[in-house]
Design a protein around this motif. Structure first.
Motif, PDB file in Angstrom:
ATOM      1  N   UNK A 113       0.814  -1.218   0.000  1.00  0.00           N
ATOM      2  CA  UNK A 113       0.000   0.000   0.000  1.00  0.00           C
ATOM      3  C   UNK A 113       0.850   1.272   0.000  1.00  0.00           C
ATOM      4  N   UNK A 114       2.162   1.129  -0.190  1.00  0.00           N
ATOM      5  CA  UNK A 114       3.036   2.308  -0.192  1.00  0.00           C
ATOM      6  C   UNK A 114       2.717   3.203  -1.387  1.00  0.00           C
ATOM      7  N   UNK A 115       2.680   4.510  -1.143  1.00  0.00           N
ATOM      8  CA  UNK A 115       2.340   5.468  -2.208  1.00  0.00           C
ATOM      9  C   UNK A 115       3.453   5.549  -3.250  1.00  0.00           C
ATOM     10  N   UNK A 116       3.105   5.670  -4.531  1.00  0.00           N
ATOM     11  CA  UNK A 116       4.122   5.821  -5.571  1.00  0.00           C
ATOM     12  C   UNK A 116       4.900   7.125  -5.381  1.00  0.00           C
ATOM     13  N   UNK A 117       6.171   7.089  -5.717  1.00  0.00           N
ATOM     14  CA  UNK A 117       7.005   8.284  -5.624  1.00  0.00           C
ATOM     15  C   UNK A 117       7.121   8.930  -6.989  1.00  0.00           C
ATOM     16  N   UNK A 118       6.949  10.258  -7.028  1.00  0.00           N
ATOM     17  CA  UNK A 118       7.114  10.985  -8.287  1.00  0.00           C
ATOM     18  C   UNK A 118       8.594  11.119  -8.600  1.00  0.00           C
ATOM     19  N   UNK A 119       8.999  10.663  -9.774  1.00  0.00           N
ATOM     20  CA  UNK A 119      10.395  10.731 -10.196  1.00  0.00           C
ATOM     21  C   UNK A 119      10.702  12.024 -10.927  1.00  0.00           C
ATOM     22  N   UNK A 120       9.737  12.524 -11.692  1.00  0.00           N
ATOM     23  CA  UNK A 120       9.992  13.730 -12.463  1.00  0.00           C
ATOM     24  C   UNK A 120       8.806  14.101 -13.333  1.00  0.00           C
ATOM     25  N   UNK A 121       9.020  15.122 -14.144  1.00  0.00           N
ATOM     26  CA  UNK A 121       7.984  15.632 -15.028  1.00  0.00           C
ATOM     27  C   UNK A 121       8.355  15.403 -16.476  1.00  0.00           C
ATOM     28  N   UNK A 122       7.348  15.179 -17.296  1.00  0.00           N
ATOM     29  CA  UNK A 122       7.533  15.196 -18.748  1.00  0.00           C
ATOM     30  C   UNK A 122       7.148  16.595 -19.206  1.00  0.00           C
ATOM     31  N   UNK A 123       8.118  17.310 -19.772  1.00  0.00           N
ATOM     32  CA  UNK A 123       7.912  18.694 -20.187  1.00  0.00           C
ATOM     33  C   UNK A 123       8.082  18.789 -21.702  1.00  0.00           C
ATOM     34  N   UNK A 124       7.103  19.402 -22.348  1.00  0.00           N
ATOM     35  CA  UNK A 124       7.175  19.600 -23.798  1.00  0.00           C
ATOM     36  C   UNK A 124       7.858  20.930 -24.080  1.00  0.00           C
ATOM     37  N   UNK A 125       8.977  20.869 -24.802  1.00  0.00           N
ATOM     38  CA  UNK A 125       9.725  22.075 -25.138  1.00  0.00           C
ATOM     39  C   UNK A 125       9.504  22.395 -26.615  1.00  0.00           C
ATOM     40  N   UNK A 126      10.445  23.066 -27.244  1.00  0.00           N
ATOM     41  CA  UNK A 126      10.268  23.489 -28.641  1.00  0.00           C
ATOM     42  C   UNK A 126      10.065  22.295 -29.562  1.00  0.00           C
ATOM     43  N   UNK A 127       9.357  22.536 -30.647  1.00  0.00           N
ATOM     44  CA  UNK A 127       9.103  21.525 -31.682  1.00  0.00           C
ATOM     45  C   UNK A 127       8.443  20.278 -31.108  1.00  0.00           C
ATOM     46  N   UNK A 128       7.631  20.458 -30.057  1.00  0.00           N
ATOM     47  CA  UNK A 128       6.891  19.358 -29.429  1.00  0.00           C
ATOM     48  C   UNK A 128       7.799  18.247 -28.912  1.00  0.00           C
ATOM     49  N   UNK A 129       9.025  18.585 -28.616  1.00  0.00           N
ATOM     50  CA  UNK A 129       9.961  17.619 -28.057  1.00  0.00           C
ATOM     51  C   UNK A 129       9.672  17.467 -26.567  1.00  0.00           C
TER      52      UNK A 129
END
Length: 412
Positions: free
Chosen positions: A39-55
């Motif tokens: 029942x341990x809560x998931x840990x957030x590792x990071x964010x997916x960020x969209x930069x130029x040219x939809x990368x």
């Protein structure tokens, strides 16, 4: 740090992401989490960020300083612009967690996940602590919506049995880097490489820094070259330089070429020094401030989560430019003194004019310097009076202890 303590991920999607200077980097598209057993809560590792040219790129949670309903702000530091590739053991909240079918533990009824609440915990990490779930409706009507704690639903967590790498990784996520390095060394070679491959770049970089040189080279050699360069970028420059110094000239130059120029240059500079000198032991990324910076700014900088305790113990004040090698070095300010001064005071008014080390200072001189002044970090300044880095006490200990001290500690 100005940030909300809980945010629902669907409401964060599309928010602008800014760097510390207020320049827009891109938009938040998803949150990457690591599922855990039980029942341990998931840990957030990071964010997916969209930069130029939809990368789409990956930004570790350690680089996030502010999350609010209007924007996400990142801490200082260059971003790895490599296209995001989801790794084994990672789950996308919007892309994979939402719309999953779960069971409400209390009623035993099925429900669908419609949102996930991310919370900033006292330990400094972000976790998925709550879920918004909706029961099936009848006759075209929407079913009942519930706001539940993560532990109040079942069907998402990893199994506590089984030998999949995901389960093994979930067990290891609670370990600090040094303990995980020890655990890796106890695994069979094939299993060790599977876990190393599944770790995210930042986590693997931390673990490599805790491994003996031979193990570092072995694990780095199992990675695809581009991935190896990405991991080296996430390492502290001094640790990356120490590792690369053990490789052949051909392999070293190849990996340096694959690294981002801004990340490779500090490592190239460190490779010029002998490893048993102040220049060879130092990091080129201490906390550097301009003379007109306030004490409030200094205290904000040392709160950055990626800083080690020794590097966070003091700041260095220099004329521009603020990247090493800097403009003229003016002095250092100890955090303990800054805590006793008004926040609006200029940090340049609280400087210690302690004589700095030279890059060519041998290990014996560096050791005497630390013992004499009771320091945990020390500035290194070149002949032109420019700050080129800082030596921390843990780097000195690494060179004073026997080469196999990590192996002895593991056996102990």
């Amino acid at each position: 740090m100005s940030t909300v303590t809980r945010a629902y991920v669907s409401r964060l999607a599309g928010l602008p992401v800014f760097d510390p200077n207020g320049d827009r980097v891109g938009r938040l598209r998803d949150v990457v989490v690591a599922m855990r057993v039980g029942t341990a809560c998931p840990r957030a590792l990071g964010l997916v960020v969209e930069v130029v040219a939809r990368r789409r790129i990956f930004v570790p949670m350690g680089r996030v300083t502010t999350v609010d309903p209007g924007a996400v702000v990142l801490s200082s530091g260059t971003l790895n612009l490599k296209r995001f590739e989801q790794r084994r053991g990672e789950t996308l909240v919007l892309g994979e967690l939402l719309d999953r079918t779960v069971t409400i533990r209390e009623s035993g009824r099925p429900a669908t996940v419609v949102d996930a609440g991310m919370e900033h915990t006292r330990t400094g990490e972000w976790q998925i602590t709550r879920l918004a779930v909706q029961e099936p409706g009848r006759l075209g009507r929407r079913g009942q919506l519930h706001q539940l704690a993560w532990a109040e639903v079942e069907g998402l967590a990893l199994s506590e049995t089984g030998q999949g790498t995901e389960t093994l990784l979930a067990t290891y996520r609670e370990l600090n880097a040094a303990d995980l390095a020890h655990a890796l060394q106890d695994l069979p070679v094939k299993r060790r490489h599977e876990v190393a491959e599944a770790l995210d770049d930042e986590r693997l970089a931390d673990v490599l820094g805790e491994l003996p040189g031979g193990e570092q080279i072995t694990i780095l050699g199992t990675l695809e070259e581009r991935r190896a360069a990405d991991v080296l970028e996430e390492m502290d420059p001094d640790d990356a330089a120490d590792l690369l110094a053990e490789l052949s000239n051909v392999d070293r130059d190849r990996l340096l070429e694959l690294m981002e120029p801004g990340e490779a240059e500090p490592v190239r500079q460190l490779l010029k020094y002998s490893e048993d000198t102040a220049g060879g032991m130092m990091t080129s990324e201490p906390v550097i401030l301009a003379p007109d910076a306030t004490i409030a700014e200094a205290l904000a900088r040392v709160r950055e989560p990626e800083l080690t305790p020794s590097l966070a113990s003091q700041v260095y004040v220099c004329r521009p430019p603020s990247a090493t090698p800097t403009g003229r070095y003016l002095g250092l300010a100890h955090i303990q003194r800054l805590l006793r001064e008004p926040p609006s005071t200029l940090v340049s008014g609280a400087l210690d004019d302690l004589e700095p080390l030279r890059p060519e200072a041998p290990l014996a001189e560096v050791t005497r310097y630390f013992a004499t002044y009771n320091l945990v970090a020390a500035p290194v300044v070149d002949e032109q009076g420019r700050l080129v880095g800082a030596v921390s006490v843990d780097d000195v200990l690494d060179h004073l202890l026997p080469e196999d001290w990590r192996e002895r500690a593991r056996r102990g």
